[in-house]
Design a protein around this motif. Structure first.
Motif, PDB file in Angstrom:
ATOM      1  N   SER A 144       0.926  21.470  -9.280  1.00  0.00           N
ATOM      2  CA  SER A 144      -0.401  21.774  -8.753  1.00  0.00           C
ATOM      3  C   SER A 144      -0.532  21.008  -7.445  1.00  0.00           C
ATOM      4  O   SER A 144      -0.520  19.788  -7.420  1.00  0.00           O
ATOM      5  CB  SER A 144      -1.479  21.349  -9.749  1.00  0.00           C
ATOM      6  OG  SER A 144      -1.345  19.975 -10.037  1.00  0.00           O
ATOM      7  N   LEU A 145      -0.587  21.741  -6.357  1.00  0.00           N
ATOM      8  CA  LEU A 145      -0.584  21.124  -5.041  1.00  0.00           C
ATOM      9  C   LEU A 145      -1.941  20.525  -4.720  1.00  0.00           C
ATOM     10  O   LEU A 145      -2.974  21.158  -4.894  1.00  0.00           O
ATOM     11  CB  LEU A 145      -0.199  22.149  -3.978  1.00  0.00           C
ATOM     12  CG  LEU A 145       1.170  22.806  -4.173  1.00  0.00           C
ATOM     13  CD1 LEU A 145       1.408  23.846  -3.097  1.00  0.00           C
ATOM     14  CD2 LEU A 145       2.263  21.767  -4.161  1.00  0.00           C
ATOM     15  N   ASP A 146      -1.895  19.295  -4.252  1.00  0.00           N
ATOM     16  CA  ASP A 146      -3.115  18.599  -3.864  1.00  0.00           C
ATOM     17  C   ASP A 146      -3.048  18.367  -2.359  1.00  0.00           C
ATOM     18  O   ASP A 146      -2.199  17.615  -1.883  1.00  0.00           O
ATOM     19  CB  ASP A 146      -3.209  17.266  -4.613  1.00  0.00           C
ATOM     20  CG  ASP A 146      -4.531  16.564  -4.355  1.00  0.00           C
ATOM     21  OD1 ASP A 146      -5.392  17.144  -3.665  1.00  0.00           O
ATOM     22  OD2 ASP A 146      -4.690  15.436  -4.848  1.00  0.00           O
ATOM     23  N   PRO A 147      -3.910  19.012  -1.587  1.00  0.00           N
ATOM     24  CA  PRO A 147      -3.846  18.845  -0.133  1.00  0.00           C
ATOM     25  C   PRO A 147      -4.155  17.414   0.317  1.00  0.00           C
ATOM     26  O   PRO A 147      -3.827  17.027   1.423  1.00  0.00           O
ATOM     27  CB  PRO A 147      -4.889  19.830   0.398  1.00  0.00           C
ATOM     28  CG  PRO A 147      -5.778  20.122  -0.746  1.00  0.00           C
ATOM     29  CD  PRO A 147      -4.980  19.896  -1.997  1.00  0.00           C
ATOM     30  N   LYS A 148      -4.772  16.621  -0.557  1.00  0.00           N
ATOM     31  CA  LYS A 148      -5.102  15.250  -0.196  1.00  0.00           C
ATOM     32  C   LYS A 148      -4.128  14.254  -0.814  1.00  0.00           C
ATOM     33  O   LYS A 148      -4.492  13.117  -1.084  1.00  0.00           O
ATOM     34  CB  LYS A 148      -6.518  14.920  -0.658  1.00  0.00           C
ATOM     35  CG  LYS A 148      -7.582  15.761  -0.004  1.00  0.00           C
ATOM     36  CD  LYS A 148      -8.946  15.399  -0.522  1.00  0.00           C
ATOM     37  CE  LYS A 148     -10.012  16.275   0.100  1.00  0.00           C
ATOM     38  NZ  LYS A 148     -11.336  15.975  -0.413  1.00  0.00           N
ATOM     39  N   SER A 149      -2.885  14.663  -1.044  1.00  0.00           N
ATOM     40  CA  SER A 149      -1.935  13.736  -1.648  1.00  0.00           C
ATOM     41  C   SER A 149      -1.630  12.599  -0.683  1.00  0.00           C
ATOM     42  O   SER A 149      -1.627  12.775   0.534  1.00  0.00           O
ATOM     43  CB  SER A 149      -0.649  14.457  -2.042  1.00  0.00           C
ATOM     44  OG  SER A 149       0.014  14.944  -0.911  1.00  0.00           O
ATOM     45  N   LYS A 150      -1.380  11.455  -1.261  1.00  0.00           N
ATOM     46  CA  LYS A 150      -1.146  10.261  -0.454  1.00  0.00           C
ATOM     47  C   LYS A 150       0.209  10.345   0.236  1.00  0.00           C
ATOM     48  O   LYS A 150       1.147  10.935  -0.302  1.00  0.00           O
ATOM     49  CB  LYS A 150      -1.174   9.026  -1.362  1.00  0.00           C
ATOM     50  CG  LYS A 150      -2.529   8.781  -2.000  1.00  0.00           C
ATOM     51  CD  LYS A 150      -2.450   7.630  -2.944  1.00  0.00           C
ATOM     52  CE  LYS A 150      -2.687   6.362  -2.159  1.00  0.00           C
ATOM     53  NZ  LYS A 150      -2.747   5.185  -3.028  1.00  0.00           N
ATOM     54  N   PRO A 151       0.330   9.739   1.422  1.00  0.00           N
ATOM     55  CA  PRO A 151       1.648   9.705   2.072  1.00  0.00           C
ATOM     56  C   PRO A 151       2.566   8.719   1.355  1.00  0.00           C
ATOM     57  O   PRO A 151       2.120   7.878   0.575  1.00  0.00           O
ATOM     58  CB  PRO A 151       1.320   9.226   3.492  1.00  0.00           C
ATOM     59  CG  PRO A 151       0.040   8.486   3.358  1.00  0.00           C
ATOM     60  CD  PRO A 151      -0.709   9.126   2.229  1.00  0.00           C
ATOM     61  N   LEU A 152       3.846   8.854   1.611  1.00  0.00           N
ATOM     62  CA  LEU A 152       4.813   7.931   1.022  1.00  0.00           C
ATOM     63  C   LEU A 152       4.605   6.535   1.586  1.00  0.00           C
ATOM     64  O   LEU A 152       4.289   6.372   2.763  1.00  0.00           O
ATOM     65  CB  LEU A 152       6.239   8.400   1.315  1.00  0.00           C
ATOM     66  CG  LEU A 152       6.651   9.753   0.745  1.00  0.00           C
ATOM     67  CD1 LEU A 152       8.060  10.091   1.195  1.00  0.00           C
ATOM     68  CD2 LEU A 152       6.559   9.754  -0.755  1.00  0.00           C
ATOM     69  N   THR A 153       4.791   5.540   0.745  1.00  0.00           N
ATOM     70  CA  THR A 153       4.699   4.156   1.212  1.00  0.00           C
ATOM     71  C   THR A 153       5.929   3.841   2.055  1.00  0.00           C
ATOM     72  O   THR A 153       6.934   4.560   1.984  1.00  0.00           O
ATOM     73  CB  THR A 153       4.629   3.179   0.022  1.00  0.00           C
ATOM     74  OG1 THR A 153       5.847   3.271  -0.708  1.00  0.00           O
ATOM     75  CG2 THR A 153       3.443   3.488  -0.879  1.00  0.00           C
ATOM     76  N   PRO A 154       5.890   2.780   2.862  1.00  0.00           N
ATOM     77  CA  PRO A 154       7.062   2.433   3.672  1.00  0.00           C
ATOM     78  C   PRO A 154       8.327   2.199   2.829  1.00  0.00           C
ATOM     79  O   PRO A 154       9.416   2.622   3.218  1.00  0.00           O
ATOM     80  CB  PRO A 154       6.636   1.160   4.397  1.00  0.00           C
ATOM     81  CG  PRO A 154       5.148   1.270   4.484  1.00  0.00           C
ATOM     82  CD  PRO A 154       4.730   1.950   3.222  1.00  0.00           C
ATOM     83  N   SER A 155       8.184   1.556   1.676  1.00  0.00           N
ATOM     84  CA  SER A 155       9.373   1.320   0.852  1.00  0.00           C
ATOM     85  C   SER A 155       9.923   2.634   0.294  1.00  0.00           C
ATOM     86  O   SER A 155      11.131   2.830   0.233  1.00  0.00           O
ATOM     87  CB  SER A 155       9.054   0.351  -0.280  1.00  0.00           C
ATOM     88  OG  SER A 155       8.062   0.891  -1.137  1.00  0.00           O
ATOM     89  N   GLU A 156       9.038   3.550  -0.103  1.00  0.00           N
ATOM     90  CA  GLU A 156       9.497   4.850  -0.591  1.00  0.00           C
ATOM     91  C   GLU A 156      10.163   5.643   0.521  1.00  0.00           C
ATOM     92  O   GLU A 156      11.176   6.305   0.294  1.00  0.00           O
ATOM     93  CB  GLU A 156       8.324   5.644  -1.173  1.00  0.00           C
ATOM     94  CG  GLU A 156       7.776   5.074  -2.454  1.00  0.00           C
ATOM     95  CD  GLU A 156       6.445   5.662  -2.856  1.00  0.00           C
ATOM     96  OE1 GLU A 156       6.075   5.474  -4.031  1.00  0.00           O
ATOM     97  OE2 GLU A 156       5.771   6.292  -2.018  1.00  0.00           O
ATOM     98  N   THR A 157       9.613   5.546   1.728  1.00  0.00           N
ATOM     99  CA  THR A 157      10.202   6.240   2.868  1.00  0.00           C
ATOM    100  C   THR A 157      11.597   5.701   3.161  1.00  0.00           C
ATOM    101  O   THR A 157      12.522   6.472   3.441  1.00  0.00           O
ATOM    102  CB  THR A 157       9.304   6.094   4.110  1.00  0.00           C
ATOM    103  OG1 THR A 157       7.999   6.579   3.786  1.00  0.00           O
ATOM    104  CG2 THR A 157       9.855   6.856   5.290  1.00  0.00           C
ATOM    105  N   ILE A 158      11.770   4.386   3.082  1.00  0.00           N
ATOM    106  CA  ILE A 158      13.082   3.776   3.333  1.00  0.00           C
ATOM    107  C   ILE A 158      14.083   4.211   2.267  1.00  0.00           C
ATOM    108  O   ILE A 158      15.226   4.580   2.577  1.00  0.00           O
ATOM    109  CB  ILE A 158      12.960   2.241   3.394  1.00  0.00           C
ATOM    110  CG1 ILE A 158      12.216   1.832   4.662  1.00  0.00           C
ATOM    111  CG2 ILE A 158      14.333   1.579   3.331  1.00  0.00           C
ATOM    112  CD1 ILE A 158      11.834   0.372   4.715  1.00  0.00           C
ATOM    113  N   ILE A 159      13.654   4.213   1.009  1.00  0.00           N
ATOM    114  CA  ILE A 159      14.553   4.608  -0.084  1.00  0.00           C
ATOM    115  C   ILE A 159      14.952   6.068   0.051  1.00  0.00           C
ATOM    116  O   ILE A 159      16.130   6.415  -0.055  1.00  0.00           O
ATOM    117  CB  ILE A 159      13.891   4.335  -1.445  1.00  0.00           C
ATOM    118  CG1 ILE A 159      13.756   2.833  -1.671  1.00  0.00           C
ATOM    119  CG2 ILE A 159      14.680   4.977  -2.575  1.00  0.00           C
ATOM    120  CD1 ILE A 159      12.910   2.458  -2.862  1.00  0.00           C
TER     121      ILE A 159
END
Length: 122
Positions: A84-99
């Motif tokens: 279920s797509l949520d247009p207001k989903s949070k962006p990835l955190t910096p650690s998640e982006t690095i991983i």
């Protein structure tokens, strides 16, 4: 794979020399549990707050297509379509982006090596 090597009395070194594709595919198969852990973590977090799973699944889908893992790519696509797509989903955190970036870079590198090995064997 280890059991098969023992039955044939072949060492890992001999296998990797005779079939270099096996070495690359071993690296790819060792990276997939990290993807699984990341996806599991993101979806567990998504049950409590807004889910970032669609973004992770996009990266996972592209990584599986790069190495030609069609089965997991289809499963990721089906999972993404059932979300279920949520247009207001949070962006990835910096650690998640690095991983995610490290995993994607490793998969792209492995895909490049796989392509080189396959082209050089012909």
């Amino acid at each position: 794979m280890i059991l098969l090597l023992q039955l044939q009395e072949v060492t890992l070194k001999q296998l990797f020399i005779e079939q270099p594709v096996s070495a690359v595919m071993l690296v790819v198969s060792l990276l997939n549990p990290f993807w699984g852990h990341l996806i599991y973590h993101i979806f567990q977090e998504g049950q409590k707050k807004k889910c970032k799973g669609e973004k992770i699944l996009n990266f996972f889908l592209s990584s599986q297509l790069i190495v030609g893992n069609i089965v997991l790519a289809i499963l990721a696509l089906l999972t993404k379509l059932n979300l279920s797509l949520d247009p207001k989903s949070k962006p990835l955190t910096p650690s998640e982006t690095i991983i995610v970036s490290a995993l994607l870079f490793s998969i792209v590198f492995s895909g490049n090596m796989l392509l080189r090995v396959l082209l050089s064997s012909n």
